[in-house]
Design a protein around this motif. Sequence first.
Motif, short mmCIF file in Angstrom:
data_model
loop_
_atom_site.label_atom_id
_atom_site.label_comp_id
_atom_site.label_asym_id
_atom_site.label_seq_id
_atom_site.Cartn_x
_atom_site.Cartn_y
_atom_site.Cartn_z
N ASN A 62 83.50 24.14 16.96
CA ASN A 62 84.34 25.18 15.96
C ASN A 62 84.30 26.54 16.68
N ILE A 63 83.32 27.13 17.05
CA ILE A 63 83.14 28.38 17.65
C ILE A 63 84.13 28.43 18.69
N ARG A 64 83.76 27.42 19.75
CA ARG A 64 84.76 27.47 20.94
C ARG A 64 86.26 27.55 20.49
N ARG A 75 79.27 24.26 17.19
CA ARG A 75 79.55 24.87 18.38
C ARG A 75 81.01 24.82 18.99
N ALA A 99 87.48 28.78 17.92
CA ALA A 99 87.55 30.27 17.29
C ALA A 99 87.95 31.04 18.31
N CYS A 134 73.81 28.13 19.39
CA CYS A 134 73.96 26.59 18.94
C CYS A 134 73.57 25.66 19.91
N VAL A 179 76.49 33.50 19.76
CA VAL A 179 76.43 32.29 18.71
C VAL A 179 76.44 30.68 19.27
N SER A 180 77.58 30.72 20.19
CA SER A 180 77.85 29.46 20.67
C SER A 180 76.61 29.00 21.64
N TRP A 208 83.77 40.92 19.25
CA TRP A 208 83.85 39.65 18.63
C TRP A 208 83.66 38.47 19.54
N LEU A 242 80.50 35.88 19.48
CA LEU A 242 80.77 34.47 19.34
C LEU A 242 80.49 33.52 20.62
#
Length: 134
Positions: A40-42, A38, A44, A89, A85-86, A78, A82
């Motif tokens: 890493n997604i933040r 999570r 990104a 997670c 997905v975050s 996107w 994302l």
Amino acid sequence: MNLASADGMPTWGQGGSGKLKSSKSAWTTAGRDVGKLRGNIRTALTKLEEKQTGLGAGGKTGGGTKSGAAQRELYHSWSRYLKGVSGKCGTLQDRLEKAGEEHRKNDEATKHTFDRLDGVYKDTKPVGGESRGR
């Protein structure tokens, strides 16, 4: 971890040897690893937003050009994906950690907490924007 009946020939319908073990640390580690994902997604998402600023991230047209507008639409797609997905997670991390805390509880109750994820977080359609007649 030993699975039921993994120590020999299967004895269907007679149950396993009872050697299946669960540990709080395994659940906690899984939750922590999902939390790292999570993070890493933040990161990104932050970088995606930073790179968007040159095309007028705050404007509706993406810098006033067709390619800029298409890029802006892709950025929003996107970004939305994302963020979803975050969120998933974060929820999954919480459920994994709680399962570790309460891993001795009924297996069906634990399964139910994970099954509810599908009701909240639907799988998304493939990302790529909409053509809108282009």
